[in-house]
Design an enzyme around this catalytic site. Structure first.
Site, PDB file in Angstrom:
ATOM      1  N   TYR A   1       0.829  -1.201   0.000  1.00  0.00           N
ATOM      2  CA  TYR A   1       0.000   0.000   0.000  1.00  0.00           C
ATOM      3  C   TYR A   1       0.873   1.266   0.000  1.00  0.00           C
ATOM      4  O   TYR A   1       1.630   1.512   0.931  1.00  0.00           O
ATOM      5  CB  TYR A   1      -0.965   0.016   1.194  1.00  0.00           C
ATOM      6  CG  TYR A   1      -1.876  -1.203   1.268  1.00  0.00           C
ATOM      7  CD1 TYR A   1      -2.166  -1.960   0.128  1.00  0.00           C
ATOM      8  CD2 TYR A   1      -2.450  -1.613   2.464  1.00  0.00           C
ATOM      9  CE1 TYR A   1      -2.994  -3.075   0.185  1.00  0.00           C
ATOM     10  CE2 TYR A   1      -3.285  -2.720   2.531  1.00  0.00           C
ATOM     11  CZ  TYR A   1      -3.540  -3.448   1.381  1.00  0.00           C
ATOM     12  OH  TYR A   1      -4.355  -4.564   1.440  1.00  0.00           O
TER      13      TYR A   1
ATOM     14  N   ILE B   1     -12.764  -5.197   7.668  1.00  0.00           N
ATOM     15  CA  ILE B   1     -11.706  -4.181   7.823  1.00  0.00           C
ATOM     16  C   ILE B   1     -11.926  -2.999   6.873  1.00  0.00           C
ATOM     17  O   ILE B   1     -11.139  -2.771   5.957  1.00  0.00           O
ATOM     18  CB  ILE B   1     -10.306  -4.797   7.620  1.00  0.00           C
ATOM     19  CG1 ILE B   1     -10.249  -5.680   6.351  1.00  0.00           C
ATOM     20  CG2 ILE B   1      -9.879  -5.588   8.840  1.00  0.00           C
ATOM     21  CD1 ILE B   1      -8.814  -6.061   5.952  1.00  0.00           C
TER      22      ILE B   1
HETATM   23  N1  LIG Z   1      -5.707  -8.664   1.033  1.00  0.00           N
HETATM   24  C1  LIG Z   1      -6.041  -8.002  -0.051  1.00  0.00           C
HETATM   25  O1  LIG Z   1      -5.738  -8.409  -1.177  1.00  0.00           O
HETATM   26  C2  LIG Z   1      -6.802  -6.720   0.088  1.00  0.00           C
HETATM   27  C3  LIG Z   1      -7.381  -6.126  -1.045  1.00  0.00           C
HETATM   28  C4  LIG Z   1      -8.116  -4.962  -0.867  1.00  0.00           C
HETATM   29  C5  LIG Z   1      -8.248  -4.401   0.397  1.00  0.00           C
HETATM   30  N2  LIG Z   1      -7.634  -4.976   1.475  1.00  0.00           N
HETATM   31  C6  LIG Z   1      -7.755  -4.378   2.835  1.00  0.00           C
HETATM   32  O2  LIG Z   1      -9.132  -4.175   3.116  1.00  0.00           O
HETATM   33  C7  LIG Z   1      -9.335  -2.797   3.420  1.00  0.00           C
HETATM   34  C8  LIG Z   1     -10.743  -2.360   3.013  1.00  0.00           C
HETATM   35  O3  LIG Z   1     -10.935  -2.447   1.624  1.00  0.00           O
HETATM   36  P1  LIG Z   1     -11.030  -1.161   0.682  1.00  0.00           P
HETATM   37  O4  LIG Z   1     -10.242  -0.054   1.323  1.00  0.00           O
HETATM   38  O5  LIG Z   1     -10.673  -1.559  -0.672  1.00  0.00           O
HETATM   39  O6  LIG Z   1     -12.570  -0.832   0.614  1.00  0.00           O
HETATM   40  P2  LIG Z   1     -13.741  -0.535   1.632  1.00  0.00           P
HETATM   41  O7  LIG Z   1     -13.272  -0.531   3.046  1.00  0.00           O
HETATM   42  O8  LIG Z   1     -14.839  -1.448   1.262  1.00  0.00           O
HETATM   43  O9  LIG Z   1     -14.152   0.953   1.217  1.00  0.00           O
HETATM   44  C9  LIG Z   1     -13.372   2.085   1.498  1.00  0.00           C
HETATM   45  C10 LIG Z   1     -14.143   3.306   1.059  1.00  0.00           C
HETATM   46  O10 LIG Z   1     -15.368   3.392   1.804  1.00  0.00           O
HETATM   47  C11 LIG Z   1     -15.487   4.678   2.378  1.00  0.00           C
HETATM   48  N3  LIG Z   1     -16.129   4.530   3.694  1.00  0.00           N
HETATM   49  C12 LIG Z   1     -15.618   3.966   4.800  1.00  0.00           C
HETATM   50  N4  LIG Z   1     -16.498   4.013   5.815  1.00  0.00           N
HETATM   51  C13 LIG Z   1     -17.600   4.626   5.325  1.00  0.00           C
HETATM   52  C14 LIG Z   1     -18.829   5.003   5.886  1.00  0.00           C
HETATM   53  N5  LIG Z   1     -19.121   4.737   7.184  1.00  0.00           N
HETATM   54  N6  LIG Z   1     -19.742   5.630   5.102  1.00  0.00           N
HETATM   55  C15 LIG Z   1     -19.472   5.894   3.784  1.00  0.00           C
HETATM   56  N7  LIG Z   1     -18.297   5.572   3.198  1.00  0.00           N
HETATM   57  C16 LIG Z   1     -17.374   4.948   3.968  1.00  0.00           C
HETATM   58  C17 LIG Z   1     -14.106   5.228   2.518  1.00  0.00           C
HETATM   59  O11 LIG Z   1     -14.152   6.640   2.515  1.00  0.00           O
HETATM   60  P3  LIG Z   1     -13.158   7.620   3.353  1.00  0.00           P
HETATM   61  O12 LIG Z   1     -11.791   6.989   3.316  1.00  0.00           O
HETATM   62  O13 LIG Z   1     -13.265   8.905   2.615  1.00  0.00           O
HETATM   63  O14 LIG Z   1     -13.679   7.742   4.751  1.00  0.00           O
HETATM   64  C18 LIG Z   1     -13.419   4.629   1.292  1.00  0.00           C
HETATM   65  O15 LIG Z   1     -13.698   5.435   0.163  1.00  0.00           O
HETATM   66  C19 LIG Z   1      -8.207  -2.083   2.668  1.00  0.00           C
HETATM   67  O16 LIG Z   1      -8.016  -0.764   3.110  1.00  0.00           O
HETATM   68  C20 LIG Z   1      -7.063  -3.023   2.954  1.00  0.00           C
HETATM   69  O17 LIG Z   1      -6.538  -2.829   4.243  1.00  0.00           O
HETATM   70  C21 LIG Z   1      -6.947  -6.139   1.337  1.00  0.00           C
END
Ligand SMILES: NC(=O)c1ccc[n+]([C@@H]2O[C@H](COP(=O)([O-])OP(=O)(O)OC[C@H]3O[C@@H](n4cnc5c(N)ncnc54)[C@H](OP(=O)(O)O)[C@@H]3O)[C@@H](O)[C@H]2O)c1
Length: 294
Positions: A61, A250
């Site tokens: 990241y 997460i």
């Molecule tokens: N192992 C893997 O291959 C892999 C792949 C992808 C992700 N991950 C992990 O999983 C985590 C989560 O996945 P992701 O970041 O892709 O997507 P996500 O958590 O599904 O979505 C993140 C988005 O949702 C918004 N958000 C968060 N809380 C909210 C709420 N209460 N209301 C409205 N919008 C909200 C955030 O906005 P703001 O930031 O503007 O608040 C951001 O734009 C990653 O950060 C990473 O640590 C792992």
């Protein structure tokens, strides 16, 4: 926060069982200049203060930038967090994994990770990766190891290797619009007491990505429960499945209001009727599908 749902990591030969909050904090896209760094640091600290004590990051990241943000956020409060990072598959060799972990530790300003994951299956033999993980554990640099983006066959192959059955978690894409893991991966892990970390729980990515937050039924159920659609998605992801509480979501959130909403979702218990309404529109899989990935 004392009554918040928690997910148990099994005891290992070296670590006692550990209970974790069912909602943690993701960090993908942190440290890339998309938001002011101080906002990103503050959001993680805010999450910790609200009980989101598991922080998930990766060397990938922001090319280490996310780990640096996490390191800054935890500089004076490392003990408050359960810290997870991930190694690239091409860095997961006998010696390269040691070097990659040490670089992560430097960026994270800590001497140990609570959990170190292989980010996705690669071409380096898992034997080598397991050997490196064990050396890191012996040196006190990691407490547990796990994997990410492993499907059932890969989990089975891993667990058949010496030391492989000690895998603590598998982190995979999981949200209301992408339920494929419920067919065989989730049951396989559940039988063996291996919790699942659900990434992209708000459906911000994945091949089955849909506008879940704007879906009329999601909005209607959320409104009737007096919660937001994002809280509904989080509460759904962590809701007990076949009686087991073994999914940790997460979400990544930089806006403080989002962090607070996500923490409050820990207190939401979905009733059977709400779950049935969601099932009707987003049914559980009836057959095995390819593992959804980002
Ligand atoms: N192992 C893997 O291959 C892999 C792949 C992808 C992700 N991950 C992990 O999983 C985590 C989560 O996945 P992701 O970041 O892709 O997507 P996500 O958590 O599904 O979505 C993140 C988005 O949702 C918004 N958000 C968060 N809380 C909210 C709420 N209460 N209301 C409205 N919008 C909200 C955030 O906005 P703001 O930031 O503007 O608040 C951001 O734009 C990653 O950060 C990473 O640590 C792992």
């Amino acid at each position: 926060m004392t009554t918040s749902p928690r997910v148990r990591l099994a005891a290992t030969d070296h670590e006692p069982a550990r209970d974790l909050p069912a909602i943690g904090q993701g960090t993908w896209y942190l440290g890339e200049g998309l938001a002011p760094r101080e906002d990103e640091v503050r959001a993680l600290q805010h999450g910790l203060a609200h009980g989101l004590t598991l922080i998930d990051t990766a060397e990938m990241y922001g090319d280490g930038g996310a780990e640096e943000v996490v390191g800054e956020a935890l500089a004076d409060r490392r003990d408050e967090a359960f810290l997870v990072s991930k190694v690239y598959p091409w860095n997961a060799g006998r010696d390269s994994a040691i070097a990659a972990c040490e670089a992560s530790l430097r960026r994270l300003r800590t001497d140990h990770l609570d959990l170190y994951l292989l980010h996705w299956p690669g071409s380096i033999s898992l034997d080598e990766t397991l050997e490196a993980f064990e050396r890191l554990r012996e040196a006190g640099k990691i407490r547990r190891f796990g994997v990410s983006n492993f499907d059932v066959e890969e989990m089975a192959a891993l667990s058949a290797l010496p030391g492989g059955a000690a895998c603590a978690v598998n982190q995979v894409l999981y949200h209301l619009g992408s339920r494929g893991i419920e067919h065989s991966l989730l049951p396989w892990q559940r039988e063996r007491g291996i919790p699942t970390m659900a990434y992209c729980p708000l459906a911000q990515a994945g091949t089955l990505r849909r506008d879940l937050l704007g879906h009329p039924e999601v909005k209607a159920v959320a409104a009737e429960l007096g919660i937001t659609p994002t809280q509904l998605l989080l509460a759904w992801a962590i809701s007990p499945n076949h009686g087991a509480r073994d999914v940790i979501a997460i979400p990544k959130a930089t806006q403080l209001e989002h962090v607070e909403q996500n923490a409050a979702a820990l207190a939401v218990e979905l009733d059977a009727e709400s779950l049935a309404r969601l099932d009707a529109v987003f049914p559980a899989p009836s057959r095995k599908t390819a593992l959804d990935i980002v």
